[in-house]
Design a protein around this motif. Sequence first.
Motif, PDB file in Angstrom:
ATOM      1  N   ILE A 192       0.842  -1.200   0.000  1.00 38.29           N
ATOM      2  CA  ILE A 192       0.000   0.000   0.000  1.00 38.29           C
ATOM      3  C   ILE A 192       0.879   1.253   0.000  1.00 38.29           C
ATOM      4  O   ILE A 192       0.643   2.197  -0.753  1.00 38.29           O
ATOM      5  CB  ILE A 192      -0.945   0.015   1.220  1.00 38.29           C
ATOM      6  N   TYR A 193       1.931   1.213   0.804  1.00 40.74           N
ATOM      7  CA  TYR A 193       2.821   2.377   0.845  1.00 40.74           C
ATOM      8  C   TYR A 193       3.419   2.644  -0.539  1.00 40.74           C
ATOM      9  O   TYR A 193       3.371   3.765  -1.046  1.00 40.74           O
ATOM     10  CB  TYR A 193       3.939   2.168   1.865  1.00 40.74           C
ATOM     11  N   LEU A 194       3.965   1.593  -1.146  1.00 37.48           N
ATOM     12  CA  LEU A 194       4.627   1.776  -2.446  1.00 37.48           C
ATOM     13  C   LEU A 194       3.645   2.220  -3.523  1.00 37.48           C
ATOM     14  O   LEU A 194       3.965   3.033  -4.378  1.00 37.48           O
ATOM     15  CB  LEU A 194       5.321   0.487  -2.876  1.00 37.48           C
ATOM     16  N   ALA A 195       2.418   1.698  -3.454  1.00 31.68           N
ATOM     17  CA  ALA A 195       1.464   2.021  -4.516  1.00 31.68           C
ATOM     18  C   ALA A 195       0.863   3.409  -4.348  1.00 31.68           C
ATOM     19  O   ALA A 195       0.630   4.109  -5.326  1.00 31.68           O
ATOM     20  CB  ALA A 195       0.348   0.972  -4.555  1.00 31.68           C
ATOM     21  N   GLU A 196       0.595   3.814  -3.110  1.00 33.99           N
ATOM     22  CA  GLU A 196      -0.198   5.026  -2.926  1.00 33.99           C
ATOM     23  C   GLU A 196       0.530   6.190  -2.256  1.00 33.99           C
ATOM     24  O   GLU A 196       0.143   7.326  -2.412  1.00 33.99           O
ATOM     25  CB  GLU A 196      -1.449   4.700  -2.094  1.00 33.99           C
ATOM     26  N   TYR A 197       1.536   5.890  -1.463  1.00 34.34           N
ATOM     27  CA  TYR A 197       2.121   6.971  -0.682  1.00 34.34           C
ATOM     28  C   TYR A 197       3.563   7.302  -1.042  1.00 34.34           C
ATOM     29  O   TYR A 197       4.011   8.417  -0.829  1.00 34.34           O
ATOM     30  CB  TYR A 197       2.056   6.638   0.819  1.00 34.34           C
ATOM     31  N   ALA A 198       4.320   6.320  -1.547  1.00 27.91           N
ATOM     32  CA  ALA A 198       5.748   6.531  -1.756  1.00 27.91           C
ATOM     33  C   ALA A 198       5.992   7.684  -2.719  1.00 27.91           C
ATOM     34  O   ALA A 198       5.376   7.746  -3.786  1.00 27.91           O
ATOM     35  CB  ALA A 198       6.384   5.265  -2.300  1.00 27.91           C
ATOM     36  N   PRO A 199       6.854   8.628  -2.357  1.00 26.00           N
ATOM     37  CA  PRO A 199       7.184   9.708  -3.288  1.00 26.00           C
ATOM     38  C   PRO A 199       8.010   9.139  -4.439  1.00 26.00           C
ATOM     39  O   PRO A 199       8.577   8.058  -4.325  1.00 26.00           O
ATOM     40  CB  PRO A 199       8.011  10.661  -2.429  1.00 26.00           C
ATOM     41  N   LYS A 201      -2.237  -0.832  -7.749  1.00 22.38           N
ATOM     42  CA  LYS A 201      -2.051   0.153  -8.820  1.00 22.38           C
ATOM     43  C   LYS A 201      -2.975  -0.114  -9.997  1.00 22.38           C
ATOM     44  O   LYS A 201      -3.296   0.785 -10.762  1.00 22.38           O
ATOM     45  CB  LYS A 201      -0.601   0.124  -9.300  1.00 22.38           C
ATOM     46  N   SER A 202      -3.368  -1.381 -10.169  1.00 27.21           N
ATOM     47  CA  SER A 202      -4.188  -1.704 -11.336  1.00 27.21           C
ATOM     48  C   SER A 202      -5.643  -1.270 -11.137  1.00 27.21           C
ATOM     49  O   SER A 202      -6.417  -1.301 -12.083  1.00 27.21           O
ATOM     50  CB  SER A 202      -4.118  -3.191 -11.640  1.00 27.21           C
ATOM     51  N   VAL A 203      -6.014  -0.878  -9.924  1.00 21.19           N
ATOM     52  CA  VAL A 203      -7.363  -0.340  -9.738  1.00 21.19           C
ATOM     53  C   VAL A 203      -7.372   1.067 -10.326  1.00 21.19           C
ATOM     54  O   VAL A 203      -6.536   1.888  -9.974  1.00 21.19           O
ATOM     55  CB  VAL A 203      -7.735  -0.282  -8.241  1.00 21.19           C
ATOM     56  N   PRO A 204      -8.297   1.346 -11.266  1.00 18.42           N
ATOM     57  CA  PRO A 204      -8.251   2.634 -11.967  1.00 18.42           C
ATOM     58  C   PRO A 204      -8.253   3.806 -11.002  1.00 18.42           C
ATOM     59  O   PRO A 204      -8.978   3.794 -10.005  1.00 18.42           O
ATOM     60  CB  PRO A 204      -9.529   2.634 -12.801  1.00 18.42           C
ATOM     61  N   ASP A 205      -7.452   4.804 -11.333  1.00 14.30           N
ATOM     62  CA  ASP A 205      -7.298   5.954 -10.452  1.00 14.30           C
ATOM     63  C   ASP A 205      -8.618   6.698 -10.256  1.00 14.30           C
ATOM     64  O   ASP A 205      -8.831   7.347  -9.247  1.00 14.30           O
ATOM     65  CB  ASP A 205      -6.237   6.889 -11.026  1.00 14.30           C
ATOM     66  N   PHE A 206      -9.534   6.582 -11.256  1.00 20.27           N
ATOM     67  CA  PHE A 206     -10.753   7.377 -11.095  1.00 20.27           C
ATOM     68  C   PHE A 206     -11.636   6.854  -9.962  1.00 20.27           C
ATOM     69  O   PHE A 206     -12.522   7.564  -9.492  1.00 20.27           O
ATOM     70  CB  PHE A 206     -11.521   7.545 -12.417  1.00 20.27           C
ATOM     71  N   GLN A 207     -11.390   5.618  -9.510  1.00 25.52           N
ATOM     72  CA  GLN A 207     -12.091   5.139  -8.320  1.00 25.52           C
ATOM     73  C   GLN A 207     -11.688   5.981  -7.112  1.00 25.52           C
ATOM     74  O   GLN A 207     -12.523   6.414  -6.320  1.00 25.52           O
ATOM     75  CB  GLN A 207     -11.739   3.669  -8.056  1.00 25.52           C
ATOM     76  N   MET A 208     -10.379   6.185  -7.011  1.00 24.91           N
ATOM     77  CA  MET A 208      -9.847   7.013  -5.921  1.00 24.91           C
ATOM     78  C   MET A 208     -10.401   8.431  -6.022  1.00 24.91           C
ATOM     79  O   MET A 208     -10.872   9.008  -5.042  1.00 24.91           O
ATOM     80  CB  MET A 208      -8.320   6.999  -6.004  1.00 24.91           C
ATOM     81  N   GLN A 209     -10.373   8.995  -7.248  1.00 28.07           N
ATOM     82  CA  GLN A 209     -10.864  10.358  -7.449  1.00 28.07           C
ATOM     83  C   GLN A 209     -12.316  10.469  -7.017  1.00 28.07           C
ATOM     84  O   GLN A 209     -12.712  11.424  -6.360  1.00 28.07           O
ATOM     85  CB  GLN A 209     -10.759  10.730  -8.933  1.00 28.07           C
ATOM     86  N   LEU A 213     -14.181  11.740   1.220  1.00 28.74           N
ATOM     87  CA  LEU A 213     -13.573  10.655   1.988  1.00 28.74           C
ATOM     88  C   LEU A 213     -12.069  10.852   2.026  1.00 28.74           C
ATOM     89  O   LEU A 213     -11.485  11.408   1.101  1.00 28.74           O
ATOM     90  CB  LEU A 213     -13.900   9.312   1.345  1.00 28.74           C
ATOM     91  N   SER A 214     -11.445  10.343   3.097  1.00 26.95           N
ATOM     92  CA  SER A 214      -9.996  10.508   3.182  1.00 26.95           C
ATOM     93  C   SER A 214      -9.317   9.453   2.319  1.00 26.95           C
ATOM     94  O   SER A 214      -9.927   8.460   1.925  1.00 26.95           O
ATOM     95  CB  SER A 214      -9.531  10.355   4.620  1.00 26.95           C
ATOM     96  N   LYS A 215      -8.065   9.699   2.031  1.00 25.59           N
ATOM     97  CA  LYS A 215      -7.313   8.784   1.187  1.00 25.59           C
ATOM     98  C   LYS A 215      -7.244   7.399   1.821  1.00 25.59           C
ATOM     99  O   LYS A 215      -7.416   6.380   1.161  1.00 25.59           O
ATOM    100  CB  LYS A 215      -5.902   9.355   0.992  1.00 25.59           C
ATOM    101  N   ILE A 256     -12.323   0.987  -0.707  1.00 26.33           N
ATOM    102  CA  ILE A 256     -12.645   0.961  -2.134  1.00 26.33           C
ATOM    103  C   ILE A 256     -11.538   0.271  -2.929  1.00 26.33           C
ATOM    104  O   ILE A 256     -11.773  -0.661  -3.689  1.00 26.33           O
ATOM    105  CB  ILE A 256     -12.832   2.393  -2.688  1.00 26.33           C
ATOM    106  N   ILE A 257     -10.316   0.743  -2.752  1.00 27.64           N
ATOM    107  CA  ILE A 257      -9.220   0.247  -3.581  1.00 27.64           C
ATOM    108  C   ILE A 257      -8.855  -1.189  -3.217  1.00 27.64           C
ATOM    109  O   ILE A 257      -8.774  -2.059  -4.092  1.00 27.64           O
ATOM    110  CB  ILE A 257      -7.975   1.153  -3.424  1.00 27.64           C
ATOM    111  N   PHE A 258      -8.655  -1.444  -1.926  1.00 25.37           N
ATOM    112  CA  PHE A 258      -8.235  -2.788  -1.517  1.00 25.37           C
ATOM    113  C   PHE A 258      -9.240  -3.866  -1.938  1.00 25.37           C
ATOM    114  O   PHE A 258      -8.839  -4.867  -2.549  1.00 25.37           O
ATOM    115  CB  PHE A 258      -7.960  -2.829  -0.009  1.00 25.37           C
ATOM    116  N   PRO A 259     -10.546  -3.679  -1.668  1.00 24.65           N
ATOM    117  CA  PRO A 259     -11.489  -4.722  -2.108  1.00 24.65           C
ATOM    118  C   PRO A 259     -11.415  -4.987  -3.605  1.00 24.65           C
ATOM    119  O   PRO A 259     -11.473  -6.136  -4.029  1.00 24.65           O
ATOM    120  CB  PRO A 259     -12.853  -4.151  -1.719  1.00 24.65           C
ATOM    121  N   SER A 260     -11.261  -3.944  -4.409  1.00 21.43           N
ATOM    122  CA  SER A 260     -11.170  -4.168  -5.850  1.00 21.43           C
ATOM    123  C   SER A 260      -9.895  -4.903  -6.218  1.00 21.43           C
ATOM    124  O   SER A 260      -9.813  -5.515  -7.275  1.00 21.43           O
ATOM    125  CB  SER A 260     -11.204  -2.839  -6.611  1.00 21.43           C
TER     126      SER A 260
END
Lengths: 265, 297
Positions: free
Chosen positions: B85-92, B157-165, B172-174, B181-185
């Motif tokens: 999760i860190y590498l996919a969503e938070y890592a700079p 990462k393969s979950v489309p970014d527009f789900q997050m958007q 909702l918070s990140k 949302i992201i993890f279940p998908s």
Amino acid sequence: MQKYDLSKSYVKEVNSNIALETDQLSVFYGKKQATYDISLKIPKHSITALIGASGSGKSTYLRSLNRMNENGNTNVKGKIIYEGIDINSSKVNVYEVRKHIGMVFQEPNPFAKSIRGNITFALKNHGIKDKKVLEERVVSSLKQAAIWDEVKDHLDDSAMSLSGGQKQRLCIARAIAMQPDILLLDEPTSALDPVSTGKIEETLRELKKNYTIIIVTHNIQQASRVSDYTAFMHSGHLLEYNDTNSIFNNPEMQITNDYISGHFG
Amino acid sequence: MNPKSVNRIATTVINSLVGVVVALLVLLISYILVTGLPHMSLDFLLSPSQSYQAGGGIRDQLFNSIYLVILTLIISFPIALGAGIYLAEYAPKNWIVDVIRTLIEVLSSLPSVVVGLFAYLVFVIKFQVGFSIISGAVALTIFNLPLLTRNIEDSIKSVPDFQMQGALALGLSKWTTIIKIIFPSAIPGIITGIILSSGRIFGEAAALIYTSGQSAPVLNYANWNPFSPDSFLNPMRPAETLAVHIWKVNSEGITPDANAISSGASAVLILVIILFNFFAHWIGKKLYKKFTVGEVK
Ligand SMILES: Nc1ncnc2c1ncn2[C@@H]1O[C@H](COP(=O)(O)OP(=O)(O)OP(=O)(O)O)[C@@H](O)[C@H]1O
Ligand SMILES: [Mg+2]
């Protein structure tokens, strides 16, 4: 292509109630500036269309309004005034802002949940637990988004099985279930057929009685059909802002005239 | 050449390559099953192994393999989930993170003997844990982690970014969005990763010889106290796994039926892996359903 003078613009002073106002809003992606000092007043309970060629900064501007531009090295300068406060300040809670200013995207993006789950998910996370309230929001938002009749018998089915147009209306329902004041839509019908588009335009006209709507569109006819005010953008500059009638029948700027008559872009 | 014949040639080449792979696979699996299944009986599955006489079974080894997979996953999954999760969503995006990614890849391609020896020196000798399931699980975690981390990162990462958007735009918070949302998908992809890494754990022998050991003390399956030495749940006991057993019977087995035992054990190993596959997919489907559709009735 003809050279236009980007320093000249015509921005009409609107006198009705103002829902949202930007003051010298400039957005930077790293060093690259995407919008230049955009000052605009959006009237309450009306539809304002943002038009302009691809890359002119419409999405960038729109996404700034509910602070969706806050990642990585994006920098938004200027003021966004909503209910008397500058919501572009770091002191303002973005999550709260987004509850009041909802957004619908170009690509329909329902969650991989049931139709009902799509509506209730955010509400539950914002602390609404009462089943009756939730159910009522589901029904009223789906009705307002003009999709109720099509889905009322299978609310527990996956939202992924809906058609593109239905998905988009579900996303509109999801946004209005939050009971926002303002609804931002970024090319909400560009992936849809004329019938679905017509339905969504109908929905928007109905919604503007209670909401303030800002819509980005590439479809000039759409802007002229649904909007009350139109803002024309070019290369990150706001070049003309007027009521829709004037923009389409009697534009003040040469460049606006060229754009709506299809002479460039 | 016209596009049509280019296309025909390409399709033929691809099809025959796939054919070769499938043929090899079928050949291997059927060879193992055909030579192994005749030696597989309930008695074989349910009796303990013998060191000198014929007629030994694989009860404890079979259990040890499954227990080891579960223990390893219990240790490695939470860590890999966090890291992924860190590498996919938070890592700079900077060189430090790039170096970390490269290191993870290197770690995953370390020879298992090396990892086994490392775990042996550190846990078995230095920390005096001794030959034990837990030492084996730690050794397996070392090369399981990179694979799982990478897999979880990719699935997320393969979950489309527009789900997050979409979720962010609802206020909702990140973090909420990632978890709900992201993890279940991403579950189906993550399940595949777990299956792949479990297969590797089931089949691993080299890293386990020095860590979980080569002996299978008699276990008491009625003793559910994990702290008691003869309990089957005790993670501190030495535990020979199926793969290690096969290796040992083949290389230094002195029972008269060593051949039969190793064939039978190999067939069992394959079947267990296949069953595990189905089971994991089934669980994954259930979870995916539960998280995604119709949670409010
Ligand atoms: N995330 C980003 N990072 C860097 N530059 C960006 C980013 N998003 C947009 N831009 C740049 O900002 C400018 C405005 O883009 P924007 O997406 O706002 O245009 P648009 O008017 O919405 O175009 P379109 O009609 O094609 O959607 C473009 O030059 C684009 O390349
Ligand atoms: Mg855009």
